[in-house]
Design a protein around this motif. Structure first.
Motif, short mmCIF file in Angstrom:
data_model
loop_
_atom_site.label_atom_id
_atom_site.label_comp_id
_atom_site.label_asym_id
_atom_site.label_seq_id
_atom_site.Cartn_x
_atom_site.Cartn_y
_atom_site.Cartn_z
N THR A 162 38.03 13.57 -41.42
CA THR A 162 38.20 12.94 -42.73
C THR A 162 39.59 13.17 -43.32
N GLY A 163 40.42 13.97 -42.66
CA GLY A 163 41.75 14.27 -43.17
C GLY A 163 42.55 15.03 -42.15
N SER A 164 43.68 15.56 -42.56
CA SER A 164 44.57 16.25 -41.63
C SER A 164 44.30 17.75 -41.55
N GLY A 165 43.49 18.29 -42.42
CA GLY A 165 43.21 19.72 -42.41
C GLY A 165 42.25 20.12 -41.30
N VAL A 166 42.30 21.40 -40.92
CA VAL A 166 41.45 21.90 -39.85
C VAL A 166 39.97 21.68 -40.16
N PHE A 167 39.58 21.81 -41.42
CA PHE A 167 38.17 21.70 -41.78
C PHE A 167 37.82 20.37 -42.44
N ASP A 168 38.69 19.39 -42.27
CA ASP A 168 38.42 18.06 -42.83
C ASP A 168 37.61 17.23 -41.84
N PHE A 169 36.29 17.41 -41.85
CA PHE A 169 35.39 16.62 -41.03
C PHE A 169 34.03 16.58 -41.71
N LYS A 170 33.20 15.59 -41.33
CA LYS A 170 31.87 15.49 -41.93
C LYS A 170 30.86 15.03 -40.89
N PHE A 171 29.61 15.39 -41.12
CA PHE A 171 28.48 15.01 -40.27
C PHE A 171 28.10 13.57 -40.57
N VAL A 172 27.84 12.79 -39.48
CA VAL A 172 27.47 11.38 -39.70
C VAL A 172 26.22 10.94 -38.95
N GLY A 173 25.67 11.75 -38.04
CA GLY A 173 24.47 11.27 -37.36
C GLY A 173 23.96 12.19 -36.27
N ASN A 174 22.71 11.91 -35.84
CA ASN A 174 22.03 12.69 -34.80
C ASN A 174 21.73 11.81 -33.59
N ALA A 175 21.69 12.44 -32.42
CA ALA A 175 21.33 11.75 -31.18
C ALA A 175 20.81 12.79 -30.20
N VAL A 176 20.34 12.32 -29.04
CA VAL A 176 19.89 13.20 -27.97
C VAL A 176 20.59 12.78 -26.68
N ALA A 177 21.21 13.74 -25.99
CA ALA A 177 21.84 13.48 -24.69
C ALA A 177 20.89 13.94 -23.59
N SER A 178 20.74 13.13 -22.56
CA SER A 178 19.91 13.48 -21.40
C SER A 178 20.83 13.74 -20.21
N PHE A 179 20.64 14.92 -19.58
CA PHE A 179 21.43 15.30 -18.41
C PHE A 179 20.50 15.53 -17.23
N ASP A 180 20.93 15.14 -16.05
CA ASP A 180 20.19 15.43 -14.83
C ASP A 180 20.31 16.92 -14.54
N VAL A 181 19.19 17.63 -14.43
CA VAL A 181 19.24 19.08 -14.24
C VAL A 181 19.87 19.47 -12.91
N ALA A 182 19.94 18.54 -11.96
CA ALA A 182 20.48 18.86 -10.64
C ALA A 182 21.99 19.06 -10.68
N ASP A 183 22.69 18.24 -11.48
CA ASP A 183 24.15 18.33 -11.48
C ASP A 183 24.77 18.21 -12.87
N MET A 184 23.94 18.24 -13.90
CA MET A 184 24.38 18.15 -15.29
C MET A 184 25.16 16.86 -15.58
N SER A 185 24.88 15.80 -14.84
CA SER A 185 25.51 14.52 -15.13
C SER A 185 24.78 13.85 -16.29
N LEU A 186 25.53 13.23 -17.19
CA LEU A 186 24.96 12.55 -18.34
C LEU A 186 24.29 11.26 -17.90
#
Length: 366
Positions: A162-186
């Motif tokens: 949200t800006g140039s400062g180190v802590f200038d950021f904000k939360f915008v959403g949730n999701a779920v990532a699925s990875f193959d347990v065999a090789d951790m590929s997305l």
């Protein structure tokens, strides 16, 4: 208050003193005869394992978050957010051009560690990225995770700059990532309904009622409130979620209500010694050094009996600690393994001393 590090502010893992440190149980309410007697000490095995790997492997030099999930083959997946890669130099520091990404996974297979990232070995990238986005401006941090079939399901929290400062950021959403347990590929990323709550702070699978419970945080900076949702086990991305709202389960994520104030953005909930046990950094105090435990008889609480498990010795000056959690899969009936992250407000510290940005590992004996 800060959720976690960015490219200039990350977290650490140094060799801590190995002497046992007795910690008197301190309750938020009046002292009770049933307050637990406990002591805390550094877990030397994990401290040595990850410390040596970070210093010598030439791959992973540190990260924060540090959730752990048992995999079907008996290994353990360590789930990280902001991650430094590359090598540690002869002076124990990080080169200024060390690769930096927003999420990664290490699999611990009987003491053998393997780092998984996106991209290539010479040009690593985050495992999960926001489609079409410049990762310096928009990214995913990892939350807690669980295994469903042959997929490792990791909660994603999306943030934008949200800006140039180190802590200038904000939360915008949730999701779920699925990875193959065999090789951790997305294999996929599934968006979740819009919500003001950061879902994925903790996951608890109840073997009795058949639900996977997902905890989240309503982050108001100076105040942080835990929330609770659930979904039938095995269907994190395929079934409709329900949200705990003033004693009832509802389908509207915006109806969710708080079950506890004072949690950090990441914490843990497990069934320990017969009760639901929530372990968190104490967010009722600004930049607190305290790691605390609450207990309850129901997954939704009330959670009471606030007890100090440990006070982080690093806290002070430029250094702060955050996002403590327990790992019941790595403890036993009388012991909780607890990790926490360490950080500096001075970004240069993280390059001068690579040991500053690695998790800590503590055994709390009851």
């Amino acid at each position: 208050m800060i959720r976690r590090s960015t490219a200039l502010v990350a977290a650490l893992f140094t060799g801590l003193a190995t002497a046992t440190v007795p910690i008197a149980a301190q309750a938020a309410e009046a002292p009770s005869a049933c307050a637990p007697r406990l002591s805390a000490s550094v877990n030397e095995a994990l401290t040595e394992r990850f410390g040596t790997y970070g210093d010598t492997a030439g791959r992973w030099t540190g990260a924060d978050s540090a959730y752990s999930v048992p995999l079907p083959d008996g290994s353990t997946a360590w789930i990280y957010s902001d991650t430094f890669l590359g090598e540690v130099d002869a002076n124990g520091g990080r080169p200024l051009d060390s690769p930096f990404i927003h999420n990664s996974i290490i699999v611990d297979d009987g003491g053998t560690l393997t780092t998984y990232t996106g991209g290539t070995a010479s040009a690593p990238e985050s495992l999960a990225k926001v489609a079409g986005a410049d990762e310096s401006q928009q990214w995913y941090w990892f939350g807690d995770a669980t295994v469903e079939g042959d997929a490792l399901q990791v909660m994603l929290l999306e943030f934008v700059k949200t800006g140039s400062g180190v802590f200038d950021f904000k939360f915008v959403g949730n999701a779920v990532a699925s990875f193959d347990v065999a090789d951790m590929s997305l294999t996929s990323i599934t968006e979740l309904p819009e919500s003001a709550v950061n879902w994925g702070s903790a996951i608890y699978e109840d073997p009795e009622d058949g639900y996977t419970y997902v905890f989240g945080v309503e982050d108001l900076q100076a105040q942080k409130f835990a929330h609770l949702s659930r979904v039938p086990t095995g269907s994190l991305t395929t079934a409709d979620w329900e949200y705990f709202a003033a004693g009832e389960w509802q389908g509207d994520p915006n109806a969710s209500t708080s079950i506890l104030e004072g949690v950090s953005n990441e914490f843990s909930v497990s069934r320990f010694q017969g009760r639901f046990t929530l372990v968190t950094g104490d967010a009722t105090e600004a930049l607190s050094a305290k790691i605390v435990m609450y207990r309850g008889d129901d997954i939704a609480g009330p959670y009471t009996g606030k007890t100090v498990l440990y006070e982080t010795p690093e806290t002070g000056g430029n250094i702060f600690t955050y996002n403590a959690k327990a790992h019941p899969n790595l403890g036993d009936d009388d012991r909780l393994l607890v990790t926490y992250n360490v950080n500096s407000f001075e970004g240069d510290d993280l390059y001068a001393d690579a040991h500053i940005y690695r998790p800590r590992y503590i055994d709390v004996e009851f």
